[in-house]
Scaffold this active site. Structure first.
Site, PDB file in Angstrom:
ATOM      1  N   THR A  69     -12.611  -7.480  41.659  1.00 49.04           N
ATOM      2  CA  THR A  69     -12.610  -8.744  40.889  1.00 49.04           C
ATOM      3  C   THR A  69     -12.356 -10.466  40.909  1.00 49.04           C
ATOM      4  O   THR A  69     -13.411 -10.532  42.685  1.00 49.04           O
ATOM      5  CB  THR A  69     -11.515  -8.697  39.666  1.00 49.04           C
ATOM      6  OG1 THR A  69     -11.653 -10.073  38.553  1.00 49.04           O
ATOM      7  CG2 THR A  69      -9.543  -8.911  40.622  1.00 49.04           C
ATOM      8  N   LYS A  73     -16.607 -10.185  43.187  1.00 50.19           N
ATOM      9  CA  LYS A  73     -17.368  -9.151  42.646  1.00 50.19           C
ATOM     10  C   LYS A  73     -19.321  -9.305  42.621  1.00 50.19           C
ATOM     11  O   LYS A  73     -19.718  -7.788  42.918  1.00 50.19           O
ATOM     12  CB  LYS A  73     -18.210  -9.451  40.769  1.00 50.19           C
ATOM     13  CG  LYS A  73     -16.162  -9.031  40.180  1.00 50.19           C
ATOM     14  CD  LYS A  73     -16.661  -9.183  38.698  1.00 50.19           C
ATOM     15  CE  LYS A  73     -15.495  -8.946  38.267  1.00 50.19           C
ATOM     16  NZ  LYS A  73     -15.470  -9.031  36.726  1.00 50.19           N
ATOM     17  N   ASN A  94     -18.149  -4.539  40.183  1.00 47.58           N
ATOM     18  CA  ASN A  94     -16.523  -4.360  40.272  1.00 47.58           C
ATOM     19  C   ASN A  94     -15.927  -3.164  39.992  1.00 47.58           C
ATOM     20  O   ASN A  94     -14.691  -3.070  39.512  1.00 47.58           O
ATOM     21  CB  ASN A  94     -15.903  -4.738  38.201  1.00 47.58           C
ATOM     22  CG  ASN A  94     -16.029  -3.523  37.088  1.00 47.58           C
ATOM     23  OD1 ASN A  94     -16.718  -2.462  37.698  1.00 47.58           O
ATOM     24  ND2 ASN A  94     -15.905  -3.676  36.705  1.00 47.58           N
ATOM     25  N   ASP A 109     -17.878  -3.239  33.093  1.00 53.54           N
ATOM     26  CA  ASP A 109     -17.151  -3.991  32.490  1.00 53.54           C
ATOM     27  C   ASP A 109     -18.448  -3.802  31.376  1.00 53.54           C
ATOM     28  O   ASP A 109     -17.872  -3.466  30.347  1.00 53.54           O
ATOM     29  CB  ASP A 109     -17.767  -5.034  32.662  1.00 53.54           C
ATOM     30  CG  ASP A 109     -16.435  -5.512  33.792  1.00 53.54           C
ATOM     31  OD1 ASP A 109     -15.156  -5.183  33.532  1.00 53.54           O
ATOM     32  OD2 ASP A 109     -16.504  -6.546  34.806  1.00 53.54           O
ATOM     33  N   GLY A 132     -21.141 -16.792  25.391  1.00 52.99           N
ATOM     34  CA  GLY A 132     -21.010 -17.079  26.675  1.00 52.99           C
ATOM     35  C   GLY A 132     -22.295 -16.513  28.126  1.00 52.99           C
ATOM     36  O   GLY A 132     -23.041 -15.192  27.622  1.00 52.99           O
ATOM     37  N   ALA A 133     -22.048 -17.428  29.048  1.00 51.07           N
ATOM     38  CA  ALA A 133     -23.137 -16.482  29.956  1.00 51.07           C
ATOM     39  C   ALA A 133     -22.422 -15.951  31.104  1.00 51.07           C
ATOM     40  O   ALA A 133     -23.035 -16.442  32.313  1.00 51.07           O
ATOM     41  CB  ALA A 133     -23.830 -17.594  30.185  1.00 51.07           C
ATOM     42  N   GLY A 135     -19.765 -13.929  34.185  1.00 53.50           N
ATOM     43  CA  GLY A 135     -19.774 -12.238  34.047  1.00 53.50           C
ATOM     44  C   GLY A 135     -19.467 -10.991  33.102  1.00 53.50           C
ATOM     45  O   GLY A 135     -20.471 -10.304  33.262  1.00 53.50           O
ATOM     46  N   ALA A 136     -18.306 -10.910  32.449  1.00 56.44           N
ATOM     47  CA  ALA A 136     -18.299 -10.919  31.329  1.00 56.44           C
ATOM     48  C   ALA A 136     -19.943 -10.376  30.389  1.00 56.44           C
ATOM     49  O   ALA A 136     -20.362  -9.437  29.750  1.00 56.44           O
ATOM     50  CB  ALA A 136     -17.204 -10.946  30.718  1.00 56.44           C
ATOM     51  N   GLY A 250     -10.741  -5.842  22.820  1.00 54.83           N
ATOM     52  CA  GLY A 250     -11.428  -6.257  24.511  1.00 54.83           C
ATOM     53  C   GLY A 250     -10.172  -4.941  24.730  1.00 54.83           C
ATOM     54  O   GLY A 250     -10.265  -5.025  26.439  1.00 54.83           O
TER      55      GLY A 250
HETATM   56  P1  NDP Z   1     -16.705 -16.356  33.983  1.00 51.97           P
HETATM   57  O1  NDP Z   1     -15.730 -17.621  34.133  1.00 51.97           O
HETATM   58  O2  NDP Z   1     -17.364 -16.148  34.770  1.00 51.97           O
HETATM   59  O3  NDP Z   1     -17.617 -16.883  32.187  1.00 51.97           O
HETATM   60  C1  NDP Z   1     -17.296 -17.846  31.023  1.00 51.97           C
HETATM   61  C2  NDP Z   1     -17.816 -18.301  30.113  1.00 51.97           C
HETATM   62  O4  NDP Z   1     -16.624 -18.367  29.481  1.00 51.97           O
HETATM   63  C3  NDP Z   1     -18.468 -18.886  30.430  1.00 51.97           C
HETATM   64  O5  NDP Z   1     -19.587 -18.006  29.825  1.00 51.97           O
HETATM   65  C4  NDP Z   1     -18.345 -20.357  30.031  1.00 51.97           C
HETATM   66  O6  NDP Z   1     -18.930 -21.467  29.961  1.00 51.97           O
HETATM   67  C5  NDP Z   1     -17.370 -19.651  29.328  1.00 51.97           C
HETATM   68  N1  NDP Z   1     -16.514 -20.703  28.158  1.00 51.97           N
HETATM   69  C6  NDP Z   1     -14.838 -20.882  28.609  1.00 51.97           C
HETATM   70  N2  NDP Z   1     -14.293 -21.719  28.204  1.00 51.97           N
HETATM   71  C7  NDP Z   1     -15.305 -21.928  27.135  1.00 51.97           C
HETATM   72  C8  NDP Z   1     -15.291 -23.013  26.245  1.00 51.97           C
HETATM   73  N3  NDP Z   1     -13.789 -23.647  26.311  1.00 51.97           N
HETATM   74  N4  NDP Z   1     -15.948 -23.411  25.470  1.00 51.97           N
HETATM   75  C9  NDP Z   1     -17.284 -22.836  25.685  1.00 51.97           C
HETATM   76  N5  NDP Z   1     -17.540 -21.489  27.026  1.00 51.97           N
HETATM   77  C10 NDP Z   1     -16.519 -22.044  27.355  1.00 51.97           C
HETATM   78  O7  NDP Z   1     -15.630 -15.364  33.260  1.00 51.97           O
HETATM   79  P2  NDP Z   1     -16.108 -14.165  32.670  1.00 51.97           P
HETATM   80  O8  NDP Z   1     -17.148 -13.891  32.158  1.00 51.97           O
HETATM   81  O9  NDP Z   1     -16.139 -13.035  34.188  1.00 51.97           O
HETATM   82  O10 NDP Z   1     -15.173 -13.421  32.006  1.00 51.97           O
HETATM   83  C11 NDP Z   1     -14.814 -14.147  30.251  1.00 51.97           C
HETATM   84  C12 NDP Z   1     -13.558 -13.305  30.018  1.00 51.97           C
HETATM   85  O11 NDP Z   1     -13.303 -12.271  30.067  1.00 51.97           O
HETATM   86  C13 NDP Z   1     -12.118 -13.308  30.582  1.00 51.97           C
HETATM   87  O12 NDP Z   1     -11.126 -13.970  29.221  1.00 51.97           O
HETATM   88  C14 NDP Z   1     -11.879 -12.105  30.892  1.00 51.97           C
HETATM   89  O13 NDP Z   1     -10.488 -11.516  30.278  1.00 51.97           O
HETATM   90  C15 NDP Z   1     -12.846 -11.413  30.051  1.00 51.97           C
HETATM   91  N6  NDP Z   1     -12.907  -9.899  30.338  1.00 51.97           N
HETATM   92  C16 NDP Z   1     -12.582  -8.784  29.404  1.00 51.97           C
HETATM   93  C17 NDP Z   1     -12.505  -8.248  29.871  1.00 51.97           C
HETATM   94  C18 NDP Z   1     -12.375  -6.527  29.387  1.00 51.97           C
HETATM   95  O14 NDP Z   1     -12.863  -5.509  30.120  1.00 51.97           O
HETATM   96  N7  NDP Z   1     -12.323  -6.047  27.901  1.00 51.97           N
HETATM   97  C19 NDP Z   1     -13.696  -7.157  31.591  1.00 51.97           C
HETATM   98  C20 NDP Z   1     -13.947  -8.498  31.638  1.00 51.97           C
HETATM   99  C21 NDP Z   1     -13.886  -9.927  31.515  1.00 51.97           C
HETATM  100  P3  NDP Z   1     -19.799 -22.720  30.492  1.00 51.97           P
HETATM  101  O15 NDP Z   1     -21.146 -21.270  31.375  1.00 51.97           O
HETATM  102  O16 NDP Z   1     -20.139 -23.426  29.802  1.00 51.97           O
HETATM  103  O17 NDP Z   1     -18.908 -23.101  31.355  1.00 51.97           O
END
Ligand code: NDP
Length: 284
Positions: A69, A73, A94, A109, A132-133, A135-136, A250
């Site tokens: 994690t 990754k 992952n 994922d 969002g863009a 990892g997930a 989720g």
């Molecule tokens: P990252 O840090 O790689 O990406 C976070 C994303 O969230 C980015 O696109 C970021 O935007 C956006 N973001 C965060 N805060 C805000 C906000 N206030 N307003 C708008 N956009 C926002 O994280 P991951 O993709 O790895 O993880 C995201 C979520 O997914 C986590 O909470 C994790 O727990 C969950 N997850 C769940 C899984 C499951 O199996 N259920 C598996 C993997 C992850 P920007 O690019 O603009 O910063």
């Protein structure tokens, strides 16, 4: 009680930093016990400087695989022998699986998400909005595109990250992807079939944070999924249910990616209900 014949267990591991609050071990060890497997899953804090040694250690000690994690990754890829096709497309691993003496990188994922989605619809031909863009979103976007989604709109705050995902999807998969800058409440196009919330908004303890979308554009025909596992019923999931939408939590995705990893390591199909119950206990 009779003493065991062998005192040597099969080992899987989780590498991350920080990692102590990740509940994967609790979920998987419950499933090992349920299926009578003398396996262990250990949670290990590994710093970026020690990642290469940690993977060498996995090999030396014959670990059967495991998960990695944040922040490993992407960085783990150069230490593995082979990367599965969709993980190679995403550029992120992952899940690690030992096949003979080779370590293979997978990404479960997006596959876990697809298992949840397929319980309610076939992704083929669907028009999807991804919030969002990170990892997930990359994992889910690539799997949706490979599963035949017709159109993917990537709605993100940061332009570079959003455009990079759109470029990946358009260049490497058959879907049509578009970027939308997320700088105000987003109105869903009327053609939307599936909305996937892939940001960290609403994750415990920040449970009151709201996703900026115009809820008047959320029709009851839209399938709504949220990646946030804790709490399972995020604000978005609650709003979706109130509007009569099918809503995918989720927590289900998290269980499903664990199910896929378990099968890859052990060859056994685990009981998802046992794994879900373990996570519900942790998140209660
Ligand atoms: P990252 O840090 O790689 O990406 C976070 C994303 O969230 C980015 O696109 C970021 O935007 C956006 N973001 C965060 N805060 C805000 C906000 N206030 N307003 C708008 N956009 C926002 O994280 P991951 O993709 O790895 O993880 C995201 C979520 O997914 C986590 O909470 C994790 O727990 C969950 N997850 C769940 C899984 C499951 O199996 N259920 C598996 C993997 C992850 P920007 O690019 O603009 O910063």
């Amino acid at each position: 009680m009779t003493a065991p014949r062998s005192f040597q267990q099969e080992i899987c591991s989780l590498f991350g930093q920080p990692v102590a609050e990740n509940p994967t071990q609790y979920m998987l060890e419950r499933a090992f016990q349920h299926h009578g497997l003398d396996w262990r899953y250990i949670t290990l804090e590994v710093s970026p400087e020690n990642l290469a040694d940690a993977v060498r250690g996995m090999r030396a000690m014959g670990f059967r695989g495991g998960n990695c994690t944040i922040p490993h990754k992407v960085a783990v890829i150069e230490h593995l022998d082979e990367i599965a096709p969709s993980a190679a497309l995403m550029g992120a691993v992952n899940c690690i699986v030992r096949r003979g003496d080779r370590l293979v990188g997978e990404n479960t994922d997006g596959k876990g998400f697809l298992t949840s989605l397929r319980e309610v619809t076939d992704p083929r031909g669907k028009r999807v909005v991804l919030l969002g863009a990170g990892g997930a979103a990359r994992a889910i976007g690539v799997e949706l595109a490979l599963a035949g989604a017709a159109e993917i709109r990537v709605v993100n705050r940061n332009t570079d990250r959003g455009e990079s995902l759109v470029e990946l999807l358009n260049e490497k998969t058959p879907t049509h992807a578009h970027f939308v800058l997320w700088n105000k409440a987003y109105s869903l196009p009327e053609t939307t079939d599936v909305l996937v919330q892939c940001t960290s908004i609403g994750l415990y303890p920040d449970v009151d944070a709201r996703v900026a979308i115009d809820l008047d554009t959320l029709r009851k025909e839209v399938i709504v999924a949220d990646v946030i596992p804790n709490p399972p019923a995020t604000h978005l999931i609650q709003e979706a249910k109130q509007r009569g939408c099918i809503a995918l939590e989720g927590l289900g995705m998290l269980v499903n990616q664990g199910v896929i990893g378990f099968k890859l390591w052990t060859g056994v199909d685990p009981d998802p209900a046992v794994m879900r119950a373990a996570l519900e206990e942790v998140f209660a």
